[in-house]
Design an enzyme around this catalytic site. Sequence first.
Site, short mmCIF file in Angstrom:
data_model
loop_
_atom_site.label_atom_id
_atom_site.label_comp_id
_atom_site.label_asym_id
_atom_site.label_seq_id
_atom_site.Cartn_x
_atom_site.Cartn_y
_atom_site.Cartn_z
N LYS A 53 41.57 1.88 105.00
CA LYS A 53 40.18 0.85 105.14
C LYS A 53 38.83 1.39 105.88
O LYS A 53 37.89 1.54 105.38
CB LYS A 53 40.48 -0.76 105.27
CG LYS A 53 41.42 -1.15 103.97
CD LYS A 53 41.86 -2.48 104.58
CE LYS A 53 42.97 -2.91 103.68
NZ LYS A 53 43.60 -4.42 103.58
N GLN A 97 44.61 -8.06 108.41
CA GLN A 97 45.74 -7.40 107.79
C GLN A 97 46.78 -8.30 107.51
O GLN A 97 47.48 -8.55 108.64
CB GLN A 97 45.89 -6.17 108.28
CG GLN A 97 46.90 -5.25 107.26
CD GLN A 97 46.24 -4.84 106.00
OE1 GLN A 97 44.82 -4.74 105.78
NE2 GLN A 97 47.13 -4.72 105.03
N ASP A 120 38.16 -10.74 102.18
CA ASP A 120 39.46 -10.66 101.20
C ASP A 120 39.51 -11.85 99.95
O ASP A 120 40.35 -11.87 99.14
CB ASP A 120 40.89 -10.86 102.11
CG ASP A 120 41.38 -9.77 102.43
OD1 ASP A 120 41.41 -8.72 101.78
OD2 ASP A 120 41.90 -9.57 103.53
N1 GUN Z 1 48.28 -7.04 102.73
C1 GUN Z 1 48.54 -6.64 101.33
N2 GUN Z 1 47.51 -6.54 100.49
C2 GUN Z 1 46.42 -7.09 101.58
C3 GUN Z 1 44.85 -7.28 101.08
O1 GUN Z 1 44.35 -7.08 100.43
N3 GUN Z 1 44.32 -7.94 102.02
C4 GUN Z 1 44.73 -8.11 103.46
N4 GUN Z 1 44.10 -8.60 104.35
N5 GUN Z 1 46.12 -7.66 103.91
C5 GUN Z 1 46.93 -7.46 102.71
#
Ligand code: GUN
Length: 283
Positions: A53, A97, A120
């Site tokens: 990311k 996350q 998100d």
């Molecule tokens: N963990 C697995 N997929 C995601 C996601 O799309 N966003 C976040 N913040 N954590 C995750």
Amino acid sequence: MYKIIDGKKLAANIRSELKKNISEYKSNFNEEIGLAVVMVGNNPASQVYVRNKIKACEEVGIKSYAFYLPEETSQKQLEDLLYSLAEDKKVNGILVQLPLPEKLNAESALKIVPFEKDVDGFSAENVGKLSQNSECLVACTPNGVMKMFESENISLSGKKAVVIGRSDIVGKPMAMLLLNANATVTVCHSKTQNLKEECLSADILVAAVGKAKFVTVDMVKEGAVVIDVGMNRGENGKLCGDVDFENVKKKCSYITPVPGGVGPMTITMLLYNTYITALRSKS
Ligand code: GUN
């Protein structure tokens, strides 16, 4: 004949467009666009996701603020950080996350992220707005899948869509997006009876199960569009999806591969959401 939807190529096209828009934004407003990424603990998969990311942010010109907190971080320490990021004008988007270490309460931490910064799309406000089909930040993976339909001109209105999986991150928002696009939607899960029959009725089949090769050829209707959201390690250690790709593809009109399908779209939509939060803060 089937067509493979190339998520890598589509993601690259969207990212190059975003890069231009972000550069224009920066010169118009004389300001950076900032994304804060918060990770707690040492979950190896999360470490890879977070690294990707941050790298993707750099590539399109988004300034990232990474916070790697140790496993023993307290709820208060995490929440204090989130309160300060919520206030911080340099931070347009905040991403926590998941999963968090077990002793932390993700729900109460996520409530601190203001819905305008919730890149998100996990907040109650954004989820509620999605269900009302009004403007909101949409969860990245299902939003990326919608871009794939759009790019291939796959019509959804009146189609029978089946989503396997009911997670808050993928299954539920995916179902809502398909419903908003006028598909007739069924959500299947571990307690579903007649899963095979449900899947066989699908014009659009989205697999978000988390089990390698869960969707087999006998579950797919001739000419279906099959979207594979899975990211599993196969017996050989190789990355593989939820769909038995080699056998299922012959029956499809469209199919997404793993890797190179939905995966690259997820991070692209995170970048897109971050850009959108910055733009909206100016309007
Ligand atoms: N963990 C697995 N997929 C995601 C996601 O799309 N966003 C976040 N913040 N954590 C995750």
